[in-house]
Scaffold this active site. Structure first.
Site, short mmCIF file in Angstrom:
data_model
loop_
_atom_site.label_atom_id
_atom_site.label_comp_id
_atom_site.label_asym_id
_atom_site.label_seq_id
_atom_site.Cartn_x
_atom_site.Cartn_y
_atom_site.Cartn_z
CB CYS A 107 113.03 2.82 -33.44
SG CYS A 107 113.42 4.31 -32.50
CD GLU A 108 117.18 7.77 -37.52
OE1 GLU A 108 117.46 8.97 -37.29
OE2 GLU A 108 117.21 7.28 -38.66
CG HIS A 109 115.29 8.11 -32.21
ND1 HIS A 109 114.02 8.63 -32.37
CD2 HIS A 109 116.10 8.84 -33.02
CE1 HIS A 109 114.06 9.63 -33.23
NE2 HIS A 109 115.31 9.78 -33.64
CG HIS A 110 114.93 3.96 -28.29
ND1 HIS A 110 114.00 4.85 -28.80
CD2 HIS A 110 115.34 4.50 -27.11
CE1 HIS A 110 113.85 5.87 -27.98
NE2 HIS A 110 114.64 5.69 -26.95
CD GLN A 148 105.13 5.55 -38.81
OE1 GLN A 148 105.34 4.97 -37.74
NE2 GLN A 148 103.91 5.79 -39.25
CG HIS A 176 107.13 3.65 -33.52
ND1 HIS A 176 108.23 4.24 -34.09
CD2 HIS A 176 106.11 3.83 -34.41
CE1 HIS A 176 107.92 4.78 -35.25
NE2 HIS A 176 106.63 4.54 -35.47
CB CYS A 178 111.22 2.91 -28.96
SG CYS A 178 110.35 3.90 -30.18
#
Length: 212
Positions: A107-110, A148, A176, A178
């Site tokens: 996940c590019e956010h976390h 995704q 996910h 996250c």
């Protein structure tokens, strides 16, 4: 240097606004490794962990090596898989579907794990592709910090470009971490994304056959 095929896919994704946001750092892999190792040393020490302990002392090295050479290898188009596309001499005109393609992404956010399965199908026109190449293509784009929805589209557009047909479909079902390990901590939910092109989008029966 990257292959002509990789360049074609990259240019197409850029034109469609579906390339992963990236900048050329000009750094070699060794330089990236050194920077990440230094940064992770700071992170680990800031958390109050003792890097002199034999269980922890190699952690910054392990993370830097993992990022550069393993889980983020898809950021480098030099790693784009060799795609065996051949003339459709057999005149195949029915759906070709590969299911249960396991993927692990981040996940590019976390920067935590996305784990799941992809399903990919196409209806050949003038070209067909080696079946294992579909798995390799999914893996290449999964080996990046990802969203995704974008990952699903990247696989779709890449195959449409390589096979020169709109008749491609991609579906990803993933967990996910996250969501599972932080925040709402929902351990059971999963996310399904679908990208449909050509007859998979316009024909309800073809779409149903793919999604079955």
């Amino acid at each position: 240097m990257i292959s002509e095929t990789a360049q074609l896919v990259r240019d197409t994704l850029l034109a469609r606004g579906l390339e992963t946001p990236m900048k050329d750092t000009g750094l070699s892999n060794d330089e990236k490794y050194a920077r990440i190792k230094d940064a992770m040393t700071t992170v680990v020490e800031t958390l109050g962990l003792d890097l002199s302990d034999d269980s922890l002392q190699e952690t910054p090295h392990r993370i830097a090596k993992m990022y550069v050479h393993e889980i983020f290898g898809g950021l480098d188009y030099a790693n784009f898989p060799k795609m065996s596309v051949i003339e459709n001499k057999m005149q195949v005109d029915e759906m070709v579907k590969v299911s249960d393609i396991h993927l692990t992404s981040t996940c590019e956010h976390h920067f935590v794990t996305i784990d799941g399965f992809a399903k990919v199908a196409y209806i050949p026109k003038d070209k067909i592709i080696g079946l294992s190449k579909i798995n390799r293509l999914v893996r290449f784009f999964a080996q990046r910090p990802q969203v995704q929805e974008r990952l699903t589209q990247q696989v779709l557009i890449s195959l449409q470009t390589l096979l020169e047909t709109e008749n491609v479909a991609v579906s990803i079902d993933a967990t996910h971490y996250c969501v599972k390990s932080r925040g709402v901590m929902d351990t059971h939910s999963h996310t399904v994304t679908t990208a449909l092109g050509g007859i998979f989008k316009s024909n309800v029966h073809t779409r149903a056959e793919f999604l079955a």
